[in-house]
Design a protein around this motif. Structure first.
Motif, PDB file in Angstrom:
ATOM      1  N   ARG A 137       0.860  -1.187   0.000  1.00 48.28           N
ATOM      2  CA  ARG A 137       0.000   0.000   0.000  1.00 48.28           C
ATOM      3  C   ARG A 137       0.894   1.235   0.000  1.00 48.28           C
ATOM      4  O   ARG A 137       1.643   1.483   0.946  1.00 48.28           O
ATOM      5  CB  ARG A 137      -0.916   0.001   1.223  1.00 48.28           C
ATOM      6  N   LEU A 138       0.821   1.996  -1.077  1.00 46.38           N
ATOM      7  CA  LEU A 138       1.590   3.227  -1.225  1.00 46.38           C
ATOM      8  C   LEU A 138       0.654   4.401  -0.978  1.00 46.38           C
ATOM      9  O   LEU A 138      -0.448   4.436  -1.526  1.00 46.38           O
ATOM     10  CB  LEU A 138       2.175   3.325  -2.635  1.00 46.38           C
ATOM     11  N   TYR A 139       1.099   5.374  -0.186  1.00 43.82           N
ATOM     12  CA  TYR A 139       0.165   6.462   0.104  1.00 43.82           C
ATOM     13  C   TYR A 139       0.874   7.728   0.572  1.00 43.82           C
ATOM     14  O   TYR A 139       1.994   7.700   1.089  1.00 43.82           O
ATOM     15  CB  TYR A 139      -0.850   6.030   1.161  1.00 43.82           C
ATOM     16  N   THR A 140       0.174   8.827   0.343  1.00 48.10           N
ATOM     17  CA  THR A 140       0.515  10.125   0.920  1.00 48.10           C
ATOM     18  C   THR A 140      -0.748  10.606   1.635  1.00 48.10           C
ATOM     19  O   THR A 140      -1.729   9.867   1.754  1.00 48.10           O
ATOM     20  CB  THR A 140       0.918  11.135  -0.167  1.00 48.10           C
ATOM     21  N   ASP A 141      -0.739  11.844   2.084  1.00 48.01           N
ATOM     22  CA  ASP A 141      -1.941  12.378   2.727  1.00 48.01           C
ATOM     23  C   ASP A 141      -3.104  12.499   1.752  1.00 48.01           C
ATOM     24  O   ASP A 141      -4.263  12.507   2.165  1.00 48.01           O
ATOM     25  CB  ASP A 141      -1.651  13.761   3.334  1.00 48.01           C
ATOM     26  N   GLU A 142      -2.796  12.589   0.465  1.00 45.11           N
ATOM     27  CA  GLU A 142      -3.836  12.850  -0.530  1.00 45.11           C
ATOM     28  C   GLU A 142      -4.159  11.662  -1.428  1.00 45.11           C
ATOM     29  O   GLU A 142      -5.272  11.560  -1.944  1.00 45.11           O
ATOM     30  CB  GLU A 142      -3.416  14.038  -1.419  1.00 45.11           C
ATOM     31  N   VAL A 175       2.376   7.427  -7.233  1.00 43.52           N
ATOM     32  CA  VAL A 175       2.221   7.766  -5.815  1.00 43.52           C
ATOM     33  C   VAL A 175       3.553   7.604  -5.095  1.00 43.52           C
ATOM     34  O   VAL A 175       3.901   8.381  -4.205  1.00 43.52           O
ATOM     35  CB  VAL A 175       1.142   6.883  -5.154  1.00 43.52           C
ATOM     36  N   ALA A 176       4.317   6.593  -5.501  1.00 42.78           N
ATOM     37  CA  ALA A 176       5.596   6.315  -4.842  1.00 42.78           C
ATOM     38  C   ALA A 176       6.598   7.445  -5.043  1.00 42.78           C
ATOM     39  O   ALA A 176       7.532   7.597  -4.247  1.00 42.78           O
ATOM     40  CB  ALA A 176       6.176   5.004  -5.367  1.00 42.78           C
ATOM     41  N   ARG A 177       6.403   8.240  -6.078  1.00 41.20           N
ATOM     42  CA  ARG A 177       7.353   9.315  -6.362  1.00 41.20           C
ATOM     43  C   ARG A 177       6.978  10.633  -5.692  1.00 41.20           C
ATOM     44  O   ARG A 177       7.714  11.612  -5.796  1.00 41.20           O
ATOM     45  CB  ARG A 177       7.464   9.506  -7.875  1.00 41.20           C
ATOM     46  N   LEU A 178       5.841  10.657  -5.005  1.00 43.09           N
ATOM     47  CA  LEU A 178       5.398  11.892  -4.364  1.00 43.09           C
ATOM     48  C   LEU A 178       6.162  12.131  -3.061  1.00 43.09           C
ATOM     49  O   LEU A 178       6.547  11.181  -2.378  1.00 43.09           O
ATOM     50  CB  LEU A 178       3.896  11.822  -4.068  1.00 43.09           C
ATOM     51  N   PRO A 179       6.382  13.394  -2.698  1.00 49.89           N
ATOM     52  CA  PRO A 179       7.082  13.696  -1.437  1.00 49.89           C
ATOM     53  C   PRO A 179       6.324  13.123  -0.240  1.00 49.89           C
ATOM     54  O   PRO A 179       5.106  13.213  -0.160  1.00 49.89           O
ATOM     55  CB  PRO A 179       7.079  15.234  -1.397  1.00 49.89           C
ATOM     56  N   GLY A 180       7.070  12.521   0.668  1.00 52.49           N
ATOM     57  CA  GLY A 180       6.469  11.995   1.889  1.00 52.49           C
ATOM     58  C   GLY A 180       5.736  10.681   1.722  1.00 52.49           C
ATOM     59  O   GLY A 180       5.026  10.246   2.641  1.00 52.49           O
ATOM     60  N   ALA A 181       5.888  10.023   0.571  1.00 51.34           N
ATOM     61  CA  ALA A 181       5.182   8.764   0.338  1.00 51.34           C
ATOM     62  C   ALA A 181       5.624   7.706   1.339  1.00 51.34           C
ATOM     63  O   ALA A 181       6.793   7.610   1.709  1.00 51.34           O
ATOM     64  CB  ALA A 181       5.431   8.277  -1.087  1.00 51.34           C
ATOM     65  N   LYS A 182       4.642   6.908   1.765  1.00 44.92           N
ATOM     66  CA  LYS A 182       4.910   5.839   2.724  1.00 44.92           C
ATOM     67  C   LYS A 182       4.414   4.506   2.184  1.00 44.92           C
ATOM     68  O   LYS A 182       3.675   4.453   1.197  1.00 44.92           O
ATOM     69  CB  LYS A 182       4.244   6.152   4.067  1.00 44.92           C
ATOM     70  N   LEU A 183       4.820   3.452   2.881  1.00 45.43           N
ATOM     71  CA  LEU A 183       4.510   2.102   2.411  1.00 45.43           C
ATOM     72  C   LEU A 183       4.053   1.230   3.570  1.00 45.43           C
ATOM     73  O   LEU A 183       4.642   1.252   4.654  1.00 45.43           O
ATOM     74  CB  LEU A 183       5.757   1.482   1.768  1.00 45.43           C
ATOM     75  N   ASP A 184       2.977   0.472   3.334  1.00 50.11           N
ATOM     76  CA  ASP A 184       2.572  -0.610   4.228  1.00 50.11           C
ATOM     77  C   ASP A 184       2.690  -1.913   3.450  1.00 50.11           C
ATOM     78  O   ASP A 184       2.447  -1.946   2.234  1.00 50.11           O
ATOM     79  CB  ASP A 184       1.115  -0.458   4.682  1.00 50.11           C
TER      80      ASP A 184
END
Length: 318
Positions: A137-142, A175-184
């Motif tokens: 799961r790749l995600y940022t705030d948006e 999404v993975a290239r966005l600033p602050g991206a996180k991974l679960d």
């Protein structure tokens, strides 16, 4: 927080507190809806997943709470009725709905890992070697995207606006290239379709709704009662302060008879317990002015009442 891409929107930003939810769920059942309902509430988030009109999953998560089934439905109903909630409905394909169901009831291996700190190549190699069934799961705030894996190999992608599992990675990997991206990293256990029951049939959804409506009404009544008691207590304290101020001022200006006049005239206009509202106080001062002039000169009475009114302005802010 339940992190899922949005899917293909059917309805967005609804107030579930204005919807008779059991009736709405039955309509989705009759319409053989496939997708999910997301409830974002003051306490947490709830998800209801449908497959061809069957509600196959109910989940509610808060900071220190995770419940499923009838408990989740009860929480969703209660929080919807409490107000401040939002309901979004998204359509999905059959396969994607089943994958989301498996995902929500799976296990988290890693959570909230910053992508810039992760050796992605090594992670993907581990997924392959251990033949993991699950998703990244790749995600940022948006934005959120899911990459599904079966037996360690990529199966497909799910991102905002998707209806089905897609085979192209462009949108999801962006999404993975966005600033602050996180991974679960999550693992999923396969569920045979025949094993899934329709919660609309196995759970008394209407009964849960009616109970929560009754609970909400009782809570509202109790809150109104407590508010009334609080107001009455505040009014009582204010009245005591006002009476003390008026009596002390009157006695200082025209003696003990002044305090007696205050008590007598207040009793006439407000009785022993009525709140001392501005109209009643205005009436009181008119009566006191007349009564006090029978025992003291006009100048002294005017000075006394002026001091009383000035002191009352200070009491209102206390």
């Amino acid at each position: 927080m339940i992190l899922l891409p949005k899917g293909n929107p059917v309805k967005e930003n609804l107030d579930p507190g204005k919807v008779i939810l059991p009736e709405a769920l039955i309509k989705l059942q009759v319409g053989r809806f496939t997708g999910y309902l997301r409830f974002d509430t003051q306490e947490g988030a709830g998800i209801l997943i449908f497959r061809q009109g069957q509600m196959i999953s109910a989940l509610f998560e808060a900071a220190a709470l995770r419940v499923v089934g009838d408990e989740a439905i009860a929480r969703i109903f209660a929080q919807s009725l409490a107000g401040g909630a939002l309901l979004n409905i998204y359509r999905l394909s059959h396969d994607l709905a089943m994958s989301i169901h498996a995902l929500l009831h799976g296990h988290v291996l890693y959570r909230g890992q910053e992508l810039k700190l992760i050796d992605i190549k090594a992670l993907l190699g581990r997924c392959r070697d251990e033949r993991i069934n699950g998703c990244l799961r790749l995600y940022t705030d948006e934005r959120i995207a899911l990459i599904f894996y079966r037996d360690g190999s990529p199966l497909g992608f799910f991102h905002d606006g998707s209806t089905d599992i897609e085979t192209t990675a462009d949108t999801s990997m962006s999404v993975a290239r966005l600033p602050g991206a996180k991974l679960d990293v999550l693992t999923m256990e396969g569920t045979e379709e025949g094993e899934l029951s329709d919660l609309l049939e196995s759970i008394e959804v209407k009964g849960i709704w009616e109970r929560e409506v009754e609970n909400r009404a009782a809570q509202k009544k109790n809150r109104q009662h407590e508010d009334k008691r609080s107001r009455q207590e505040q009014e009582k304290v204010y009245r005591e302060k006002v009476v003390a101020h008026l009596s002390e001022t009157a006695e200082r200006h025209i003696g003990k008879i002044g305090a007696s006049l205050v008590e007598k005239e207040l009793e006439k206009v407000a009785g022993p317990v009525a709140p001392l509202t501005p109209p009643l106080l205005m009436q009181f001062f008119e009566q006191l002015n007349k009564a006090a002039r029978l025992v003291a000169g006009p100048a002294k009475v005017t000075e006394m009442i002026g001091e009383m009114k000035k002191g009352l302005r200070g009491l209102k802010g206390s």
